[in-house]
Write an enzyme that holds these catalytic residues in place. Structure first.
Site, PDB file in Angstrom:
ATOM      1  CB  VAL A   1      13.094  21.744  14.318  1.00 45.08           C
ATOM      2  CG1 VAL A   1      14.091  21.656  13.192  1.00 45.08           C
ATOM      3  CG2 VAL A   1      11.849  22.465  13.627  1.00 45.08           C
TER       4      VAL A   1
ATOM      5  CB  THR B   1       5.305  23.170  17.390  1.00 40.78           C
ATOM      6  OG1 THR B   1       4.801  22.294  16.684  1.00 40.78           O
ATOM      7  CG2 THR B   1       4.682  23.416  18.842  1.00 40.78           C
TER       8      THR B   1
ATOM      9  CG  HIS C   1      13.139  26.981  15.710  1.00 38.73           C
ATOM     10  ND1 HIS C   1      13.822  27.684  16.097  1.00 38.73           N
ATOM     11  CD2 HIS C   1      13.510  26.893  14.307  1.00 38.73           C
ATOM     12  CE1 HIS C   1      14.489  28.458  15.422  1.00 38.73           C
ATOM     13  NE2 HIS C   1      14.191  27.936  14.177  1.00 38.73           N
TER      14      HIS C   1
HETATM   15  P1  GTP Z   1       8.286  21.153  15.172  1.00 39.73           P
HETATM   16  O1  GTP Z   1       7.188  21.532  16.263  1.00 39.73           O
HETATM   17  O2  GTP Z   1       8.529  22.430  14.460  1.00 39.73           O
HETATM   18  O3  GTP Z   1       9.510  20.904  16.067  1.00 39.73           O
HETATM   19  O4  GTP Z   1       8.261  19.945  14.141  1.00 39.73           O
HETATM   20  P2  GTP Z   1       7.482  18.531  14.635  1.00 39.73           P
HETATM   21  O5  GTP Z   1       8.483  17.550  15.112  1.00 39.73           O
HETATM   22  O6  GTP Z   1       6.188  18.812  15.278  1.00 39.73           O
HETATM   23  O7  GTP Z   1       7.159  17.966  13.054  1.00 39.73           O
HETATM   24  P3  GTP Z   1       5.780  18.316  12.300  1.00 39.73           P
HETATM   25  O8  GTP Z   1       4.782  17.331  12.791  1.00 39.73           O
HETATM   26  O9  GTP Z   1       5.642  19.787  12.054  1.00 39.73           O
HETATM   27  O10 GTP Z   1       6.202  17.550  11.013  1.00 39.73           O
HETATM   28  C1  GTP Z   1       7.094  18.007  10.321  1.00 39.73           C
HETATM   29  C2  GTP Z   1       6.844  17.565   8.793  1.00 39.73           C
HETATM   30  O11 GTP Z   1       7.163  16.025   8.498  1.00 39.73           O
HETATM   31  C3  GTP Z   1       5.605  17.919   8.140  1.00 39.73           C
HETATM   32  O12 GTP Z   1       5.783  18.158   6.738  1.00 39.73           O
HETATM   33  C4  GTP Z   1       5.115  16.467   8.322  1.00 39.73           C
HETATM   34  O13 GTP Z   1       4.048  16.190   7.548  1.00 39.73           O
HETATM   35  C5  GTP Z   1       6.129  15.394   8.013  1.00 39.73           C
HETATM   36  N1  GTP Z   1       6.112  14.164   8.664  1.00 39.73           N
HETATM   37  C6  GTP Z   1       5.836  14.293  10.116  1.00 39.73           C
HETATM   38  N2  GTP Z   1       5.898  12.806  10.509  1.00 39.73           N
HETATM   39  C7  GTP Z   1       5.948  12.234   9.166  1.00 39.73           C
HETATM   40  C8  GTP Z   1       5.895  10.793   8.821  1.00 39.73           C
HETATM   41  O14 GTP Z   1       5.991  10.022   9.403  1.00 39.73           O
HETATM   42  N3  GTP Z   1       6.378  10.479   7.417  1.00 39.73           N
HETATM   43  C9  GTP Z   1       6.539  11.235   6.435  1.00 39.73           C
HETATM   44  N4  GTP Z   1       6.810  11.055   5.397  1.00 39.73           N
HETATM   45  N5  GTP Z   1       6.404  12.494   6.942  1.00 39.73           N
HETATM   46  C10 GTP Z   1       6.251  13.240   8.161  1.00 39.73           C
HETATM   47 MG    MG Z   2       5.390  20.628  16.171  1.00 39.29          MG
HETATM   48 NA    NA Z   3       7.475  21.365  12.191  1.00 43.31          NA
END
Ligand code: GTP
Ligand code: MG
Ligand code: NA
Length: 457
Positions: free
Chosen positions: A19, A44, A85
């Protein structure tokens, strides 16, 4: 028609990882969309699909050395976003089971985390190759991002301080993979792609490494997965999600891997009350580079070929079940055969949903989220006696109210991401049935636990 190297389908690429490692954000950066901003709690909770044409890949990879000279033979990429998650392991396994190759996203600041390990297990089980996106490199101290160049040069241009931290964290991750029995190497140091999975430093915030990541997926797919990617006429299609859409009724989001679907085709698929036989009313895709799970203006097709993520509107899809294959009967006499095949597949899928005699009533917007919620309840030892996909109506309240006689703590409806009809709420208040409503799964769980504690006090 014979399968040939000249007729490859798009690789299905599943994005997996713990996550908040940045899976959705990586796709947003590539698509120039803002799907992540619109997610409840930034989490997500469904599988997504995005059709990415090859031109968009070329644009993203224009700074990647050597890529413009490569003869690109895949028509695009079909990217599957999954939730990280913990309660969504069913969706991760569903996503990973349809994919040809995966992007495993690891947060460089965190290394391998529990759902990274779970994802690795899923990939190992199907022998699915993957490329590691070592994401959030921009968070390294003193890192100076430059997204408008090949990430190899971007890395080279960093200060000594940033470079030291980058090298240390990268090596730690490589060691953690080795502990899982996996050989992983930075892609620009990979001694043998047959032996080592490649790892790309990326930042979804700045865009660094995104082009290299896409280029690697294309290169790997073309060189190592050619046979698998030769287009076949034999239908191979899986239901990702079942979803009610205003104006369209209940629709199914389908990953069409091989073969073609046509308007009017007789579709046979699994339903909660036996196989469903229905005619395709419309075949819809979002615009290229848009997410299938987000409400869009759709493009309509008379006929569509794999690989592509497609939304299908048809009658009688309300009871459709996600995660299983669909069949098409080309002749009327094939319907019976397809039905029995689907019924068989369904039987094994449903056997996992066991209802208890006493327990809460659970409702969700899609089967995917329902399954995730049930998984969460199982691990929390909360029994459930009834399930339904769809909004809470009076009938559901009546069913839940049965528990008032047996075990009143379970005279509860846990409603996840669904509407509660006003007259249903009134009836619930009148009868003493509690309805808890949330659009983040573990909030529902928290509400229920608080309520139980309250009852005991
Ligand atoms: P789930 O779908 O909930 O499992 O999460 P995810 O893996 O899709 O991550 P998501 O894209 O929701 O990003 C999670 C958080 O990390 C958000 O606040 C993004 O803005 C931040 N984030 C994602 N990639 C980067 C990155 O490369 N650098 C920084 N500084 N923040 C990032
Ligand atoms: Mg996601
Ligand atoms: Na997320």
């Amino acid at each position: 028609k014979k399968r040939t190297v000249d007729n490859l389908r798009s690789p299905v690429v599943c994005v997996l990882g713990h996550v908040d490692t940045g899976k959705t954000k990586i796709l947003d950066k590539l698509r120039r969309t803002h799907v992540q901003d619109g997610e409840a709690g930034g989490i997500t909770q469904q599988i997504g699909a995005t059709n990415v044409p090859i031109d968009a890949i070329k644009e993203a990879a224009k700074f990647v050395k050597g890529f413009t000279e490569l003869a690109v033979r895949v028509p695009g990429l079909l990217l599957i976003d999954t939730p990280g998650h913990e309660s969504f392991s069913n969706l991760r396994s569903r996503g990973s089971s349809v994919c040809d190759i995966a992007i495993l996203v690891v947060d460089i600041m965190h290394g391998l985390e529990p759902q990274t390990l779970e994802s690795i297990k899923l990939l190992k089980a199907k022998n699915t190759p993957f490329i590691v996106a070592l994401n959030k490199i921009d968070r390294i101290y003193d890192w100076q991002p430059n997204a408008k160049r090949d990430v190899r040069d971007d890395v080279k241009g960093q200060s000594k301080l940033a470079m030291n931290e980058y090298t240390k964290r990268t090596n730690d991750v490589i060691v953690q993979f080795a502990e899982q029995g996996l050989n992983v190497a930075l892609f620009y140091k990979n001694p043998d792609p047959n032996e080592y999975m490649s790892m790309v430093p990326t930042s979804a915030a700045t865009g660094e490494g995104m082009g290299n990541l896409m280029a690697l997926i294309v290169e790997y797919s073309q060189s190592m997965l050619t046979k698998r990617l030769m287009y076949s006429n034999e239908l191979q299609a899986t239901v990702l999600e079942v979803k009610a859409i205003p104006g369209l009724g209940t629709t199914i989001d389908v990953i069409l891997i091989n073969g073609a679907l046509r308007e009017g085709d007789t579709l046979i698929l699994a339903g909660t009350e036996g196989p469903i036989v229905t005619q395709i009313r419309s075949l819809l895709t979002p615009q290229p580079m848009k997410e299938l799970r987000v409400k869009n203006t759709y493009i309509e097709y008379k006929e569509i070929k794999g690989s592509i993520g497609v939304k299908i509107a048809a009658k009688d899809l309300e009871k459709a079940i996600a995660g299983l294959n669909v069949s098409v009967a080309c002749q009327p006499d094939e319907v019976e055969f397809c039905r029995s095949e689907v019924a068989h597949e369904l039987k094994s899928a449903l056997s996992s949903i066991r209802l208890q005699e006493r327990g809460v009533f659970v409702q969700a917007s899609t089967l995917g989220s329902l399954e995730a919620l049930l998984e969460f309840l199982r691990t929390s030892s909360i029994p459930y006696s009834g399930i339904r996909i769809g909004p809470v109506v009076k009938r559901d309240v009546m069913k839940a109210s049965v528990m008032l006689e047996h075990d009143s703590q379970y005279a509860v409806i846990l409603a996840f991401d669904v509407k509660i009809e006003r007259d249903a709420q009134e009836l619930a208040d009148h009868l003493g049935v509690k309805i808890f409503h949330a659009d983040i799964i573990y909030h529902l769980f928290d509400q229920f636990m608080a309520y139980r504690d309250e009852l005991k006090a």
